[in-house]
Design a protein around this motif. Structure first.
Motif, PDB file in Angstrom:
ATOM      1  N   ALA A  15       0.831  -1.202   0.000  1.00  0.00           N
ATOM      2  CA  ALA A  15       0.000   0.000   0.000  1.00  0.00           C
ATOM      3  C   ALA A  15       0.867   1.254   0.000  1.00  0.00           C
ATOM      4  O   ALA A  15       0.583   2.225  -0.721  1.00  0.00           O
ATOM      5  CB  ALA A  15      -0.932  -0.012   1.213  1.00  0.00           C
ATOM      6  N   PHE A  16       1.925   1.249   0.800  1.00  0.00           N
ATOM      7  CA  PHE A  16       2.804   2.422   0.874  1.00  0.00           C
ATOM      8  C   PHE A  16       3.471   2.685  -0.477  1.00  0.00           C
ATOM      9  O   PHE A  16       3.549   3.838  -0.931  1.00  0.00           O
ATOM     10  CB  PHE A  16       3.862   2.217   1.957  1.00  0.00           C
ATOM     11  CG  PHE A  16       4.744   3.425   2.167  1.00  0.00           C
ATOM     12  CD1 PHE A  16       4.342   4.450   2.995  1.00  0.00           C
ATOM     13  CD2 PHE A  16       5.969   3.530   1.516  1.00  0.00           C
ATOM     14  CE1 PHE A  16       5.152   5.567   3.186  1.00  0.00           C
ATOM     15  CE2 PHE A  16       6.782   4.640   1.698  1.00  0.00           C
ATOM     16  CZ  PHE A  16       6.364   5.661   2.533  1.00  0.00           C
ATOM     17  N   GLN A  17       3.952   1.645  -1.149  1.00  0.00           N
ATOM     18  CA  GLN A  17       4.606   1.826  -2.441  1.00  0.00           C
ATOM     19  C   GLN A  17       3.610   2.305  -3.494  1.00  0.00           C
ATOM     20  O   GLN A  17       3.927   3.158  -4.321  1.00  0.00           O
ATOM     21  CB  GLN A  17       5.275   0.523  -2.879  1.00  0.00           C
ATOM     22  CG  GLN A  17       6.429   0.065  -1.994  1.00  0.00           C
ATOM     23  CD  GLN A  17       7.582   1.050  -1.979  1.00  0.00           C
ATOM     24  OE1 GLN A  17       7.747   1.867  -2.886  1.00  0.00           O
ATOM     25  NE2 GLN A  17       8.410   0.977  -0.937  1.00  0.00           N
ATOM     26  N   MET A  18       2.393   1.772  -3.480  1.00  0.00           N
ATOM     27  CA  MET A  18       1.371   2.232  -4.426  1.00  0.00           C
ATOM     28  C   MET A  18       1.004   3.690  -4.156  1.00  0.00           C
ATOM     29  O   MET A  18       0.834   4.487  -5.079  1.00  0.00           O
ATOM     30  CB  MET A  18       0.131   1.346  -4.336  1.00  0.00           C
ATOM     31  CG  MET A  18       0.273  -0.005  -5.004  1.00  0.00           C
ATOM     32  SD  MET A  18      -1.285  -0.925  -5.061  1.00  0.00           S
ATOM     33  CE  MET A  18      -1.124  -1.914  -3.573  1.00  0.00           C
ATOM     34  N   ALA A  19       0.884   4.044  -2.874  1.00  0.00           N
ATOM     35  CA  ALA A  19       0.535   5.415  -2.514  1.00  0.00           C
ATOM     36  C   ALA A  19       1.644   6.386  -2.900  1.00  0.00           C
ATOM     37  O   ALA A  19       1.381   7.522  -3.307  1.00  0.00           O
ATOM     38  CB  ALA A  19       0.245   5.500  -1.014  1.00  0.00           C
ATOM     39  N   THR A  20       2.898   5.945  -2.777  1.00  0.00           N
ATOM     40  CA  THR A  20       4.017   6.795  -3.193  1.00  0.00           C
ATOM     41  C   THR A  20       3.961   7.059  -4.695  1.00  0.00           C
ATOM     42  O   THR A  20       4.138   8.204  -5.145  1.00  0.00           O
ATOM     43  CB  THR A  20       5.359   6.137  -2.826  1.00  0.00           C
ATOM     44  OG1 THR A  20       5.424   5.955  -1.402  1.00  0.00           O
ATOM     45  CG2 THR A  20       6.528   6.998  -3.270  1.00  0.00           C
ATOM     46  N   GLN A  21       3.709   6.018  -5.477  1.00  0.00           N
ATOM     47  CA  GLN A  21       3.603   6.211  -6.921  1.00  0.00           C
ATOM     48  C   GLN A  21       2.409   7.093  -7.271  1.00  0.00           C
ATOM     49  O   GLN A  21       2.479   7.931  -8.177  1.00  0.00           O
ATOM     50  CB  GLN A  21       3.470   4.864  -7.631  1.00  0.00           C
ATOM     51  CG  GLN A  21       3.666   4.944  -9.138  1.00  0.00           C
ATOM     52  CD  GLN A  21       5.049   5.456  -9.498  1.00  0.00           C
ATOM     53  OE1 GLN A  21       6.055   4.928  -9.043  1.00  0.00           O
ATOM     54  NE2 GLN A  21       5.104   6.510 -10.317  1.00  0.00           N
ATOM     55  N   LEU A  22       1.326   6.939  -6.529  1.00  0.00           N
ATOM     56  CA  LEU A  22       0.153   7.772  -6.756  1.00  0.00           C
ATOM     57  C   LEU A  22       0.457   9.241  -6.470  1.00  0.00           C
ATOM     58  O   LEU A  22      -0.065  10.138  -7.144  1.00  0.00           O
ATOM     59  CB  LEU A  22      -0.997   7.285  -5.870  1.00  0.00           C
ATOM     60  CG  LEU A  22      -2.365   7.928  -6.077  1.00  0.00           C
ATOM     61  CD1 LEU A  22      -2.824   7.772  -7.522  1.00  0.00           C
ATOM     62  CD2 LEU A  22      -3.376   7.317  -5.132  1.00  0.00           C
ATOM     63  N   ALA A  23       1.317   9.486  -5.483  1.00  0.00           N
ATOM     64  CA  ALA A  23       1.710  10.868  -5.186  1.00  0.00           C
ATOM     65  C   ALA A  23       2.384  11.511  -6.398  1.00  0.00           C
ATOM     66  O   ALA A  23       2.112  12.668  -6.738  1.00  0.00           O
ATOM     67  CB  ALA A  23       2.652  10.895  -3.986  1.00  0.00           C
ATOM     68  N   PHE A  24       3.251  10.765  -7.072  1.00  0.00           N
ATOM     69  CA  PHE A  24       3.914  11.315  -8.267  1.00  0.00           C
ATOM     70  C   PHE A  24       2.925  11.509  -9.412  1.00  0.00           C
ATOM     71  O   PHE A  24       3.063  12.445 -10.204  1.00  0.00           O
ATOM     72  CB  PHE A  24       5.054  10.393  -8.700  1.00  0.00           C
ATOM     73  CG  PHE A  24       6.238  10.401  -7.777  1.00  0.00           C
ATOM     74  CD1 PHE A  24       6.985  11.551  -7.596  1.00  0.00           C
ATOM     75  CD2 PHE A  24       6.599   9.269  -7.076  1.00  0.00           C
ATOM     76  CE1 PHE A  24       8.071  11.575  -6.738  1.00  0.00           C
ATOM     77  CE2 PHE A  24       7.691   9.274  -6.213  1.00  0.00           C
ATOM     78  CZ  PHE A  24       8.420  10.433  -6.043  1.00  0.00           C
ATOM     79  N   LEU A  25       1.917  10.650  -9.496  1.00  0.00           N
ATOM     80  CA  LEU A  25       0.948  10.746 -10.588  1.00  0.00           C
ATOM     81  C   LEU A  25      -0.042  11.889 -10.378  1.00  0.00           C
ATOM     82  O   LEU A  25      -0.391  12.597 -11.341  1.00  0.00           O
ATOM     83  CB  LEU A  25       0.181   9.429 -10.721  1.00  0.00           C
ATOM     84  CG  LEU A  25       0.981   8.216 -11.210  1.00  0.00           C
ATOM     85  CD1 LEU A  25       0.167   6.940 -11.079  1.00  0.00           C
ATOM     86  CD2 LEU A  25       1.421   8.422 -12.658  1.00  0.00           C
ATOM     87  N   GLU A  26      -0.514  12.076  -9.145  1.00  0.00           N
ATOM     88  CA  GLU A  26      -1.571  13.061  -8.906  1.00  0.00           C
ATOM     89  C   GLU A  26      -1.084  14.352  -8.263  1.00  0.00           C
ATOM     90  O   GLU A  26      -1.722  15.389  -8.408  1.00  0.00           O
ATOM     91  CB  GLU A  26      -2.671  12.448  -8.021  1.00  0.00           C
ATOM     92  CG  GLU A  26      -3.472  11.387  -8.728  1.00  0.00           C
ATOM     93  CD  GLU A  26      -4.869  11.217  -8.138  1.00  0.00           C
ATOM     94  OE1 GLU A  26      -5.246  12.001  -7.234  1.00  0.00           O
ATOM     95  OE2 GLU A  26      -5.568  10.297  -8.582  1.00  0.00           O
TER      96      GLU A  26
END
Length: 472
Positions: A229-240
């Motif tokens: 979840a943390f890794q997905m959320a980190t990538q989402l931070a860069f996307l959004e």
């Protein structure tokens, strides 16, 4: 309760806004004579006046807080002995400077940081003489710039916290199963597919790799659900949140691209933690469970370190949690993480204190240790420490072990489950520790590893003492 005299800060605030005493007194609904007494430190600054300043001018009351003053005092106590003037600066003088001329104090700290950087560059050049010498010495380490960036903001980035909490609700995420919700959201909103690789995400030890061309986010199978979840959320931070990450990092005016990139990664990680552990829900749970870290970890499906780090960020105006100091160290005493929402401060010069319980944690792996620790300035803190271990391979593969420390001022300790059985009112129950041997003021400490900076040693060939480096 200690009276708060902040006349110089109040006068500076008025001058910055171009107001006369009469104009400011009218705005605050005070008499001009009363305001004059406040500015001359003839009267203490009261809570109603602070609230009025906040309502009229939007001034953060933390500007006038004892905690903010204590942070400045701690930093000055670290820096001034390192100045090499040969003249001792008393605690009374340091307090006076921090209370009445904080801008001067911060300017001195800035000069000290530049001085330390120059010393580090000189040492680097000296080490390279006779080797492959280059005329340009290496700049200060970028990660230290980023660490100081978060420290200066009390480890709280309100914009990212608010955005993460809003996204958590909009995406319909649920505590404990955020990984599945984030995978669905990434696919639905961004067309990104999450692939759990049988080995590492890409190469040895890689936990996350995003391929923009195929829009596939590769995650290592070694990650637990909370880590996924943390890794997905980190990538989402860069996307959004890419634009916001760039803007916040740009406003900090880092020295180079490397520090800016590290800052953006740090901000993305901050957003990820805030998305998995949304502010309001997490603070309510923390208060209800009396900040029991392991119970919070089970409720939200994340590890001990993630919970501790998030607890150190709960400083939203109007909804503050316990102000914690968070630290991560290895067996050699290297401090790889240090974040603070409080005024606690360990030295940047010469390591930390060996009497601190975060080092004892390595002798009792996996067990939560508690400690009441008293600093030389008389402040007492409750510290919690525990080891965490990680691996990424099978038998024989190297792993890593750290000790995590989480501390708060003793005045907040009763709110924590870890205060159970401790006598918070007994000054003798606290272990005397220091900010670091080179700047510690405890002359009789038997654990001292270095002589104190700027003090003359009592050297006597005919006498031996139990405590090393006796001061004249």
């Amino acid at each position: 309760m200690r009276k708060t005299f902040m006349g110089v800060r109040l006068r500076r605030l008025r001058e910055e806004r171009g107001l006369t005493q009469v104009a400011l007194a009218d705005a605050l609904e005070l008499s001009a004579s009363y305001l004059s007494q406040l500015e001359k430190n003839q009267r203490p600054l009261t809570v109603p006046v602070l609230l009025r300043l906040n309502a009229v001018f939007g001034v953060d009351v933390q500007l006038f807080s004892e905690g903010e003053e204590a942070r400045l005092i701690a930093d000055l106590r670290d820096a001034l002995p390192d100045a090499g003037s040969g003249e001792a600066v008393s605690m009374a003088e340091t307090r006076e400077l921090a209370a009445n001329m904080p801008a001067v104090g911060r300017a001195l700290l800035s000069l000290h940081r530049r001085y330390r950087a120059a010393v580090d560059r000189a040492e680097a050049m000296a080490m390279r003489l006779g080797d492959d010498w280059q005329a340009t010495a290496p700049p200060p380490m970028p990660y230290e710039e980023v660490r100081d960036f978060f420290y200066a903001r009390h480890n709280h980035i309100a914009e990212l916290d608010d955005a993460a909490e809003h996204l958590h609700a909009a995406a319909g995420l649920a505590a404990g199963v955020v990984n599945t919700g984030l995978a669905d959201y990434l696919a639905r909103r961004h067309g990104v597919r999450v692939a759990i690789n049988a080995g590492d995400a890409a190469g040895e030890g890689v936990q996350r790799r995003y391929d923009p061309a195929s829009r596939v986010l590769h995650l290592s199978a070694h990650l637990r659900p909370g880590q996924q979840a943390f890794q997905m959320a980190t990538q989402l931070a860069f996307l959004e949140m890419g634009a916001a990450l760039h803007r916040i990092a740009d406003e900090a005016a880092f020295s180079g691209d490397e520090a800016q990139t590290l800052a953006r990664i740090g901000l993305a990680n901050y957003f990820a933690g805030a998305l998995i552990l949304p502010y309001g829900a997490f603070l309510r749970a923390a208060e209800a469970l009396r900040y029991d870290i392991e119970r919070l970890g089970r409720q939200f499906g994340v590890g001990f370190e993630t919970i501790c780090h998030r607890l150190s960020t709960l400083q939203r105006a109007g909804a503050r949690g316990v102000p914690f100091f968070f630290v991560r160290v290895d067996r050699a005493g290297n401090m790889s993480k240090r974040q603070s929402a409080t005024d606690f401060h360990f030295s940047r010069v010469g390591g930390t204190c060996p009497l601190w319980n975060v080092y004892e944690a390595f002798t009792q792996p996996g067990r939560v240790l508690t400690q009441l620790a008293r600093m030389p300035d008389g402040r007492t803190y409750l510290w919690i420490a525990r080891t965490v271990a990680r691996g990424h391979g099978g038998y024989g593969a190297p792993g890593k072990t750290f000790a995590i420390g989480l501390g708060c001022d003793v005045r907040h300790a009763a709110r924590l489950v870890y205060a159970k059985g401790l006598d918070l009112n007994d000054p003798e129950a606290a272990t005397p520790i220091g900010v670091g041997c080179k700047v510690c003021e405890r002359p009789a400490c038997p654990q001292r590893a270095f002589p104190p900076i700027g003090r003359t040693l009592a050297i006597d060939a005919h006498r031996s003492r139990f405590a090393p480096y006796p001061v004249a």
